[in-house]
Design an enzyme around this catalytic site. Structure first.
Site, mmCIF file in Angstrom:
data_model
loop_
_atom_site.group_PDB
_atom_site.id
_atom_site.type_symbol
_atom_site.label_atom_id
_atom_site.label_comp_id
_atom_site.label_asym_id
_atom_site.label_seq_id
_atom_site.Cartn_x
_atom_site.Cartn_y
_atom_site.Cartn_z
ATOM 1 N N HIS A 76 0.815 -1.228 -0.124
ATOM 2 C CA HIS A 76 -0.076 0.244 -0.048
ATOM 3 C C HIS A 76 0.861 1.222 -0.273
ATOM 4 O O HIS A 76 1.913 1.319 0.317
ATOM 5 C CB HIS A 76 -0.945 0.086 1.238
ATOM 6 C CG HIS A 76 -0.147 0.108 2.552
ATOM 7 N ND1 HIS A 76 0.526 1.265 3.160
ATOM 8 C CD2 HIS A 76 0.237 -0.925 3.379
ATOM 9 C CE1 HIS A 76 1.068 0.652 4.177
ATOM 10 N NE2 HIS A 76 0.882 -0.426 4.352
ATOM 11 N N GLU A 109 -1.554 -7.247 7.472
ATOM 12 C CA GLU A 109 -0.073 -7.012 8.077
ATOM 13 C C GLU A 109 -0.111 -7.812 9.249
ATOM 14 O O GLU A 109 -1.125 -8.518 9.755
ATOM 15 C CB GLU A 109 0.134 -5.719 8.233
ATOM 16 C CG GLU A 109 1.421 -5.239 8.591
ATOM 17 C CD GLU A 109 2.628 -5.425 7.711
ATOM 18 O OE1 GLU A 109 2.637 -7.043 7.636
ATOM 19 O OE2 GLU A 109 3.158 -4.854 7.203
#
Length: 206
Positions: free
Chosen positions: A11, A83
């Protein structure tokens, strides 16, 4: 079996990235810089035809995926692409963690094989779920090109498994900055890493 090209994208830069706060499964929006670098990457990716687009369920990954995919295509979310879960560290400033949990954090950064999570996930756990995601995609598609928007440690944990590296080498798997691309090829039952890094325009052969 044919050939599958995976484009794993981290990202774009977020507000907490900029402020030195750890996110894990928590979230913060992209910065202006993060959105701009995502748009630049989009200029390159628009030249490619993707058979599927996957994203972590985190808002920062979804925001990145939506900027990257200007033309209509379904973005499928998968929890396995999140994550690493950082437990008590999530949302905390790194400077504060260094004061309150210094040894554990230094192990995380410098001696990852000795890292013991404080209420979160181990690197091995992240590697396991990322490999499961990859195997499911290979089983489902056989051929094609797949875009995956995820996170830095998640990508590194996948690379450990693909490249048969030890946990101690997790920070040696290449520069995975905001909007970097990790291109993985699956062909004839073999998996190889073709590229890791920041790409814009025609820097990556397709």
């Amino acid at each position: 079996m044919g050939k599958i090209e995976f484009y794993f994208v981290r990202h774009g830069e977020t507000e907490w990235n900029k402020d030195g706060r750890l996110q894990g499964w928590l979230d913060s929006p992209l910065t202006n810089k993060g959105r701009e670098s995502t748009r630049k990457l989009s200029d390159f990716l628009q030249m490619l035809d993707f058979d599927a687009v996957y994203s972590s369920i985190s808002g920062r990954a979804l925001e990145t995926a939506r900027i990257l995919m200007e033309h209509p295509i379904e973005i499928q979310t998968d929890e396995r692409l999140q994550e690493i879960q950082l437990g008590a560290w999530q949302g905390q400033y790194i400077q504060r963690i260094l004061k309150e949990d210094r040894v554990r954090y230094l192990n995380y950064c410098n001696r990852p094989e000795k890292y013991e999570p404080n209420g979160g996930e181990s690197f091995e756990q992240v590697s396991t779920r990322m490999v499961e995601f990859l195997k499911d995609c290979i089983s489902s598609y056989k051929n094609g090109r797949i875009l995956v928007v995820t996170h830095a440690v998640a990508i590194r944990c996948l690379l450990l498994a693909i490249q048969h590296l030890s946990i101690s080498q997790i920070w040696e798997t290449g520069e995975i900055e905001g909007t970097s691309v990790t291109k993985i090829i699956v062909e004839n039952k073999e998996i190889r890493v073709e590229y890791i890094g920041r790409i814009f325009h025609n820097q990556l052969k397709t």
